[in-house]
Write a protein that holds these residues in place. Structure first.
Motif, PDB file in Angstrom:
ATOM      1  N   ALA A  38       2.885  -0.391  -6.310  1.00  0.00           N
ATOM      2  CA  ALA A  38       1.707  -0.362  -5.424  1.00  0.00           C
ATOM      3  C   ALA A  38       0.618  -1.341  -5.875  1.00  0.00           C
ATOM      4  CB  ALA A  38       1.129   1.050  -5.392  1.00  0.00           C
ATOM      5  N   ASP A  39       0.072  -2.080  -4.915  1.00  0.00           N
ATOM      6  CA  ASP A  39      -1.159  -2.833  -5.168  1.00  0.00           C
ATOM      7  C   ASP A  39      -2.355  -1.934  -4.857  1.00  0.00           C
ATOM      8  OD1 ASP A  39      -0.112  -5.592  -5.726  1.00  0.00           O
ATOM      9  OD2 ASP A  39       0.801  -5.249  -3.762  1.00  0.00           O
ATOM     10  N   ASP A  40      -2.183  -1.106  -3.850  1.00  0.00           N
ATOM     11  CA  ASP A  40      -3.234  -0.161  -3.453  1.00  0.00           C
ATOM     12  C   ASP A  40      -2.574   1.186  -3.192  1.00  0.00           C
ATOM     13  OD1 ASP A  40      -5.425  -2.172  -3.182  1.00  0.00           O
ATOM     14  OD2 ASP A  40      -4.109  -2.924  -1.600  1.00  0.00           O
ATOM     15  N   VAL A  41      -3.346   2.250  -3.391  1.00  0.00           N
ATOM     16  CA  VAL A  41      -2.820   3.607  -3.167  1.00  0.00           C
ATOM     17  C   VAL A  41      -3.841   4.397  -2.347  1.00  0.00           C
ATOM     18  CG1 VAL A  41      -2.087   5.764  -4.280  1.00  0.00           C
ATOM     19  CG2 VAL A  41      -1.597   3.573  -5.393  1.00  0.00           C
ATOM     20  N   ILE A  42      -3.337   5.135  -1.367  1.00  0.00           N
ATOM     21  CA  ILE A  42      -4.185   6.123  -0.690  1.00  0.00           C
ATOM     22  C   ILE A  42      -3.591   7.491  -0.997  1.00  0.00           C
ATOM     23  CG2 ILE A  42      -4.815   7.128   1.558  1.00  0.00           C
ATOM     24  CD1 ILE A  42      -5.266   4.368   2.632  1.00  0.00           C
ATOM     25  N   ASN A  43      -4.390   8.347  -1.577  1.00  0.00           N
ATOM     26  CA  ASN A  43      -3.927   9.701  -1.846  1.00  0.00           C
ATOM     27  C   ASN A  43      -4.195  10.549  -0.606  1.00  0.00           C
ATOM     28  OD1 ASN A  43      -4.273  12.589  -2.616  1.00  0.00           O
ATOM     29  ND2 ASN A  43      -3.389  11.764  -4.489  1.00  0.00           N
ATOM     30  N   SER A  44      -3.104  11.051  -0.013  1.00  0.00           N
ATOM     31  CA  SER A  44      -3.267  11.766   1.257  1.00  0.00           C
ATOM     32  C   SER A  44      -3.434  13.266   1.066  1.00  0.00           C
ATOM     33  CB  SER A  44      -2.097  11.469   2.200  1.00  0.00           C
ATOM     34  OG  SER A  44      -0.961  12.215   1.815  1.00  0.00           O
ATOM     35  N   ASP A  45      -3.660  13.709  -0.180  1.00  0.00           N
ATOM     36  CA  ASP A  45      -4.023  15.113  -0.383  1.00  0.00           C
ATOM     37  C   ASP A  45      -5.476  15.348   0.058  1.00  0.00           C
ATOM     38  OD1 ASP A  45      -1.717  16.464  -1.544  1.00  0.00           O
ATOM     39  OD2 ASP A  45      -1.945  15.047  -3.186  1.00  0.00           O
ATOM     40  N   GLN A  46      -6.201  14.263   0.267  1.00  0.00           N
ATOM     41  CA  GLN A  46      -7.607  14.374   0.705  1.00  0.00           C
ATOM     42  C   GLN A  46      -7.662  14.709   2.193  1.00  0.00           C
ATOM     43  OE1 GLN A  46      -9.895  10.901  -1.043  1.00  0.00           O
ATOM     44  NE2 GLN A  46      -7.825  10.080  -0.987  1.00  0.00           N
ATOM     45  N   ASP A  47      -8.859  15.088   2.648  1.00  0.00           N
ATOM     46  CA  ASP A  47      -8.928  15.375   4.085  1.00  0.00           C
ATOM     47  C   ASP A  47      -9.009  14.072   4.884  1.00  0.00           C
ATOM     48  OD1 ASP A  47     -11.637  14.634   4.523  1.00  0.00           O
ATOM     49  OD2 ASP A  47     -12.280  16.548   3.681  1.00  0.00           O
ATOM     50  N   LEU A  48      -8.790  14.214   6.185  1.00  0.00           N
ATOM     51  CA  LEU A  48      -8.618  13.026   7.024  1.00  0.00           C
ATOM     52  C   LEU A  48      -9.860  12.144   7.056  1.00  0.00           C
ATOM     53  CD1 LEU A  48      -6.571  14.673   9.920  1.00  0.00           C
ATOM     54  CD2 LEU A  48      -5.718  13.125   8.147  1.00  0.00           C
TER      55      LEU A  48
ATOM     56  N   LEU B 221       0.859  -1.186   0.000  1.00  0.00           N
ATOM     57  CA  LEU B 221       0.000   0.000   0.000  1.00  0.00           C
ATOM     58  C   LEU B 221       0.898   1.241   0.000  1.00  0.00           C
ATOM     59  CD1 LEU B 221      -2.639   1.637   0.419  1.00  0.00           C
ATOM     60  CD2 LEU B 221      -2.421   1.166   2.874  1.00  0.00           C
ATOM     61  N   VAL B 222       0.721   2.076  -0.998  1.00  0.00           N
ATOM     62  CA  VAL B 222       1.516   3.306  -1.080  1.00  0.00           C
ATOM     63  C   VAL B 222       0.651   4.494  -0.665  1.00  0.00           C
ATOM     64  CG1 VAL B 222       2.691   4.906  -2.669  1.00  0.00           C
ATOM     65  CG2 VAL B 222       3.127   2.445  -2.828  1.00  0.00           C
ATOM     66  N   VAL B 223       1.183   5.284   0.280  1.00  0.00           N
ATOM     67  CA  VAL B 223       0.539   6.548   0.636  1.00  0.00           C
ATOM     68  C   VAL B 223       1.204   7.620  -0.227  1.00  0.00           C
ATOM     69  CG1 VAL B 223      -0.020   8.152   2.493  1.00  0.00           C
ATOM     70  CG2 VAL B 223       0.197   5.704   2.990  1.00  0.00           C
TER      71      VAL B 223
END
Ligand code: ATP
Length: 204
Positions: free
Chosen positions: A173-183, A132-134
Motif C-alpha cells: 500500500a502507498d495509502d490506506v483507508i481504514n474502513s472500521d471508521q464511520d462513513l 490504495l488499500v481499503v
C-alpha cells in the motif's frame, strides 16, 4: 499506463469496503474502472470471452443463456488445477485491454482501477502509479459479508483464507483507508486523498 498518466489501483479483501470507497471517489469526479464488473461483462451472454472459453473448456461450462456457468467453472477449477491458469490466460488480457480502453475514453479526473485481487494476480503493481488499500479488522469483514450475502461464518473465513493476507496487502500500500471508521470519517479521508491525487495527476 503508469508512465502515461496518473492512475490508482484500489484493493482490499472481501467486504473491506472497496465499493463504498470507490463510490466516494466517483462522487469527487474520479473515473472508476471496476475489473470485477468487466470480468462479469466478458463472461455474460454475448460477452467477448465466451467463445474462447467454450473452445478451451467445451460447451459444458456455458449455460443455456450463453453465459459462463460459474458453478460449473468453479467445480472444474477445483478438480483440474490447470483450469484456473487457462481461464486466467483468456480473461486477464481481455480485462487489461478493456481497462486501458476505459482509462483512455472514460470521463473523470484520473482513473481508479478497482482490483479485488490486485496483490494475488498479475502485475498491477507495475501498471498503476499508486496503490490504495481499503483495510479493516477481519471480524468486520466477516460480520459485513455474513450480513450482506447471508453466508455462514465458516464460508466467509474460507474466502478470507484464500485471499492475500492482510499484512501482505498492507505491504504494497502507498495509502490506506481504514474502513472500521464511520462513513463520514471515511468520506473526509477520501476527500483529502482525492486532492492529493489530483495534484499528482496534474503533475504527471
Ligand atoms: P466485495 O469485495 O465483497 O464486493 P467490498 O470490499 O466492495 O466487498 P463493500 O461492498 O463496499 O465492500 O462493503 C461491504 C458491506 O459493508 C456493504 O454492505 C457496505 O454497505 C458495508 N460497509 C462498508 N464500509 C462500511 C463502513 N465504514 N461502515 C458501515 N458499513 C460499511
Amino acid at each position: 499506463m503508469a508512465t502515461q498518466q496518473f492512475s490508482l489501483g484500489l484493493t482490499g479483501g472481501i467486504g473491506s469496503g472497496k465499493t463504498t470507497v470507490a463510490n466516494m471517489f466517483a462522487e469527487c469526479g474520479a473515473l472508476i474502472i471496476d475489473t470485477d464488473q468487466i470480468a462479469h461483462q466478458l463472461t455474460a451472454a454475448g460477452g467477448k470471452a465466451i467463445a474462447p472459453i467454450q473452445q478451451q473448456f467445451g460447451p459444458e461450462v456455458i449455460d443455456e443463456q450463453g453465459a459462463l456457468d460459474r458453478k460449473k467453472m468453479r467445480q472444474l477449477v477445483f478438480s483440474t488445477p490447470s483450469a484456473k491458469q487457462q481461464l486466467e490466460a483468456i480473461l486477464h488480457p481481455m480485462i487489461r485491454a478493456e481497462c486501458e480502453h476505459q482509462a483512455l475514453f472514460g470521463v473523470g479526473s484520473y482513473p481508479i482501477f478497482v482490483v479485488p485481487l490486485l496483490v494475488e494476480s498479475g502485475d498491477w503493481d507495475k501498471r498503476v502509479s499508486r496503490i490504495l488499500v481499503v483495510d479493516c479488522e477481519e471480524e468486520t469483514q466477516i460480520a459485513r459479508v455474513m450480513q450482506r450475502n447471508g453466508f455462514p461464518r465458516e464460508q466467509v473465513e474460507m474466502i478470507i483464507q484464500v485471499q492475500a493476507a492482510r499484512d501482505e496487502r498492507l505491504g504494497v500500500a502507498d495509502d490506506v483507508i481504514n474502513s472500521d471508521q464511520d462513513l463520514a470519517q471515511i468520506r473526509q479521508l477520501v476527500n483529502d486523498l482525492h486532492q492529493k491525487y489530483l495534484k499528482l495527476a496534474q503533475a504527471a
